[in-house]
Motif scaffolding. Structure first.
Motif, short mmCIF file in Angstrom:
data_model
loop_
_atom_site.label_atom_id
_atom_site.label_comp_id
_atom_site.label_asym_id
_atom_site.label_seq_id
_atom_site.Cartn_x
_atom_site.Cartn_y
_atom_site.Cartn_z
N PHE A 82 1.08 -1.32 0.03
CA PHE A 82 0.13 0.10 -0.16
C PHE A 82 1.00 1.43 -0.50
O PHE A 82 0.74 2.55 -0.50
CB PHE A 82 -1.15 0.00 1.27
N ALA B 39 -4.18 2.83 6.10
CA ALA B 39 -4.03 1.29 5.00
C ALA B 39 -4.75 0.51 6.40
O ALA B 39 -4.72 0.84 7.81
CB ALA B 39 -3.26 1.64 4.73
N LYS C 193 -5.83 -5.10 4.07
CA LYS C 193 -6.22 -5.56 2.56
C LYS C 193 -6.74 -4.69 1.87
O LYS C 193 -7.00 -4.21 0.69
CB LYS C 193 -7.47 -6.64 2.59
N GLN C 194 -7.26 -3.33 2.44
CA GLN C 194 -7.37 -2.34 1.46
C GLN C 194 -6.81 -1.09 2.17
O GLN C 194 -6.17 -1.03 4.29
CB GLN C 194 -8.96 -2.23 1.50
N CYS C 195 -7.03 -0.12 2.09
CA CYS C 195 -6.56 1.23 2.05
C CYS C 195 -8.06 2.33 2.39
O CYS C 195 -9.03 1.62 1.58
CB CYS C 195 -6.23 2.01 1.00
N SER D 137 -7.66 -0.80 -3.33
CA SER D 137 -6.64 -1.64 -3.06
C SER D 137 -5.81 -1.00 -4.35
O SER D 137 -6.03 -0.05 -5.46
CB SER D 137 -7.21 -2.62 -3.22
N HIS E 23 -5.01 -2.47 -7.01
CA HIS E 23 -5.77 -3.49 -8.20
C HIS E 23 -6.98 -2.69 -8.26
O HIS E 23 -7.02 -2.52 -9.02
CB HIS E 23 -5.92 -4.70 -7.51
#
Length: 118
Positions: free
Chosen positions: A18, A59, A62-64, A95, A97
């Protein structure tokens, strides 16, 4: 991440995947709100004045998340949905992605500031 003293330390302590995303987000927020202070409140970095946060970010494992005034989310719900992002009342999760678009970061930061009357 507790006891973080500044944005640099927060990003350095974030999960490695991240860090580039958070650096870019920080830069966009600083550009959108150039006269604000970088703050740490509730162990989360943000931009604002004194004890008033206009926008914050975080953060997780698994994500922000990007956190703004609820009115900013409501006013930009269509843009958030068009970007394929999930929103809560005061935040958007993303994320590496599926990052939040730069222009949406700026729009939300400015809308949050407007909602707060700053």
């Amino acid at each position: 991440m507790t006891g973080i003293s500044d944005h640099h330390a927060y990003i350095a302590a974030a999960p490695k995947q991240f860090r580039p995303l958070l650096k870019r987000l920080r830069l966009r927020l600083a550009e959108a709100l150039p006269d604000t202070e970088e703050l740490i409140m509730y162990d989360m970095p943000g931009f604002g004045f004194g004890k008033t946060i206009i926008v914050g970010y975080a953060a997780f494992s698994k994500q922000c998340g990007l956190y703004v005034h609820s009115g900013a989310i409501a006013a930009n719900a269509d843009d958030i949905a068009s970007a394929g992002l999930k929103a809560t009342k005061t935040g958007i999760v993303f994320s590496p992605h599926h990052p939040i678009p730069d222009e949406l970061v700026v729009t939300l930061a400015l809308a949050s500031r407007k909602e707060l009357g700053l």
